[in-house]
Design an enzyme around this catalytic site. Structure first.
Site, PDB file in Angstrom:
ATOM      1  N   SER A 262     -13.178 -39.793 -52.590  1.00  7.62           N
ATOM      2  CA  SER A 262     -13.959 -38.694 -52.018  1.00  7.62           C
ATOM      3  C   SER A 262     -14.066 -37.536 -53.002  1.00  7.62           C
ATOM      4  CB  SER A 262     -13.312 -38.191 -50.728  1.00  7.62           C
ATOM      5  OG  SER A 262     -13.517 -39.095 -49.682  1.00  7.62           O
TER       6      SER A 262
ATOM      7  N   HIS B  34     -14.040 -31.972 -47.108  1.00  9.08           N
ATOM      8  CA  HIS B  34     -12.875 -32.528 -46.393  1.00  9.08           C
ATOM      9  C   HIS B  34     -11.692 -32.765 -47.329  1.00  9.08           C
ATOM     10  CE1 HIS B  34     -14.582 -36.586 -47.535  1.00  9.08           C
ATOM     11  NE2 HIS B  34     -13.296 -36.847 -47.691  1.00  9.08           N
TER      12      HIS B  34
ATOM     13  N   ASP C 160     -20.673 -31.474 -46.338  1.00 10.29           N
ATOM     14  CA  ASP C 160     -19.377 -31.907 -46.864  1.00 10.29           C
ATOM     15  C   ASP C 160     -19.271 -31.699 -48.373  1.00 10.29           C
ATOM     16  OD1 ASP C 160     -16.803 -32.775 -46.700  1.00 10.29           O
ATOM     17  OD2 ASP C 160     -17.269 -34.898 -46.442  1.00 10.29           O
TER      18      ASP C 160
END
Length: 465
Positions: free
Chosen positions: A226, A121, A151
């Site tokens: 992230s 992402h 992911d």
């Protein structure tokens, strides 16, 4: 006495004025750089153990921080637009291409020649990727491969010299309560290190998803972390920081990371095979905490109850049966379904695992050769499988997956079973992983359009709201 009272009042007023001045002139407004929309409900935001070592509050984090901070990078996802962007641009004669920052995150250098692991992402939809090292050097990066389901993404830069990198640790050996560090770039604050412990393992954030298995930590992780590193006290990579669950969009006491063994397997698949090699055991099952009547019948709350064994799977060929209880896999204790799937996700088709099952009150170890994932259940109540070349040729289409079973009464089985799904929301579907990724990428409240070819050869379109 009056003099003492006067002094006390003056002191109180002075303290109040000092605090008021601080609040007025020095306290900054809390700024959030999170781009995702917020609501009042909790939402998922796209954000080895050494037995001889003494772990305590006096543990020294400096060595692990020094080993890892230079191997975690700042990743910028840049969109490039050509031509004028607005009427104001037209009026000012601006016609050249322009760039806009879609988002930022972190990445972990895993090889000295510039391979970097991050979250899918973080880089999704990028026209350009810019990677900035801790020494402020900036490189253009290219995408090597991605896996939207886990992911995880692998990107590459071309450095002039060898880069510092973080070696993979064994996430299976981590312990709840073990000290960990999170390294990343929260809120664009480069090279931030936070400390905490492993709060839980094999955490599934979505009860409807069977493949999730996160490491939970109370090390502070925020938007921008992230794709960053979760490392143990030895400076080894044990997870890729991925998500927080929060009403505000910021850290509230716990966060989640993809275990390093899962990330490493995905990276190796991308580098060696070009796609993800997913092995499956071939069972459907449930946790005992969801079926208390089974716990009472079997006299245990530990393990996975096997409700169905897939025909032709490795589990069926090896002799696993419905009503078995899986207690261990390769001698690793299985408490819940995410323990099982988390371990299986580190394996490939044709790998052999030893499964310990409880049957009729007796434990038995069974060797199972994993098979390739060829069937999956979609959240709209359909089971699909990869279509063969002959089936695609028969339906005169180059791509699609076959509906093998209806799981909801809203579908007429004679109409849907055997049909070929060719597109979901305009994206072509080539295999079941494409179908899974299409659903995983849906935003909350987003509608869905499914295009399929029915058994008469007619193209149909179904809209789900």
């Amino acid at each position: 006495m009056r003099k003492l009272a006067s002094l006390l009042i003056v002191s109180i007023l002075g303290g109040a004025l000092t605090l008021g001045s601080y609040k007025l002139f020095f306290e900054e407004e809390n700024v959030s750089f999170l781009q995702e929309k917020q609501d009042a409900t909790q939402s998922l935001i796209q954000a080895n153990y050494d037995a001889n070592r003494t772990y305590g509050t006096n543990v020294d984090f400096t060595a692990a921080a020094e080993k890892t901070v230079h191997a975690v990078v700042h990743v910028k996802n840049v969109a490039v637009y050509s031509g004028p962007r607005s009427w104001a641009d037209v009026m000012q004669g601006k016609t050249e291409s322009s760039k806009a920052l879609r988002g930022t995150g972190s990445g972990v250098i895993i090889t000295p020649d510039g391979y970097i692991v991050t979250n899918n992402h973080v880089i999704d939809g990028a026209n350009e990727l810019e990677v900035t090292l801790n020494n402020n050097k900036t490189y253009k990066a290219k995408v090597i491969g991605t896996d939207a389901i886990s992911d995880i993404a692998l990107i590459k830069v071309e450095p002039e010299e060898d880069l510092e990198y973080i070696p993979f640790g064994n996430s299976n050996n981590t312990k709840v309560g073990e000290w960990v560090l999170a390294v990343g770039n929260p809120f664009n604050l480069k090279s931030t290190v936070t400390a905490g412990i492993i709060s839980a393992k094999s955490r599934n954030l979505n009860p409807n998803a069977t493949g999730q298995s996160f490491i939970q930590t109370d090390a502070a992780i925020n938007p921008g972390n992230s794709g960053g590193a979760l490392v143990n006290i030895n400076g080894e990579l044990i997870g890729i920081n991925t998500a927080i669950t929060s009403m505000t969009g910021s850290y509230v006491g716990y966060a989640f990371a993809v275990p390093s063994n899962n990330a490493r397997k995905i990276v190796e698949d991308i580098m060696e095979y070009g796609d993800i090699q997913q092995g499956i055991l071939g069972i459907r099952g449930s946790d005992f905490n969801r079926t208390p009547e089974l716990s009472e019948e079997y006299g245990t709350t530990q393990g996975v109850y096997v409700s169905e064994v897939t025909s032709g799977s490795g589990a069926e060929k090896a002799g696993i049966k419905a009503k078995d209880v899986i207690r261990k896999i390769d001698n690793i204790k299985v408490n819940k379904f995410s323990d099982l799937t988390g371990y299986i996700n580190t394996k490939r088709p044709n790998d052999t695992v030893n499964v310990t099952v409880l049957r009729n009150g007796v434990e038995k170890e069974i060797a199972v050769k994993l098979t390739k994932l060829s069937v999956t259940q979609l959240p709209i109540g359909l089971e699909v499988t990869n279509a063969s070349k002959d089936e695609l040729k028969f339906y005169q289409t180059e791509n699609g997956v076959k509906i093998s079973k209806t799981l909801s009464d809203q579908y007429a089985e004679e109409e849907f079973v055997g049909a070929i799904i060719t597109e979901i929301n305009g994206d072509k579907i080539y295999d079941i992983r494409d179908a899974e990724e299409a659903f995983k990428s849906l935003e909350r409240g987003q509608g869905l359009t499914m295009t399929f070819i029915d058994k008469t050869g007619q193209k149909q379109r179904v809209i789900f709201r």
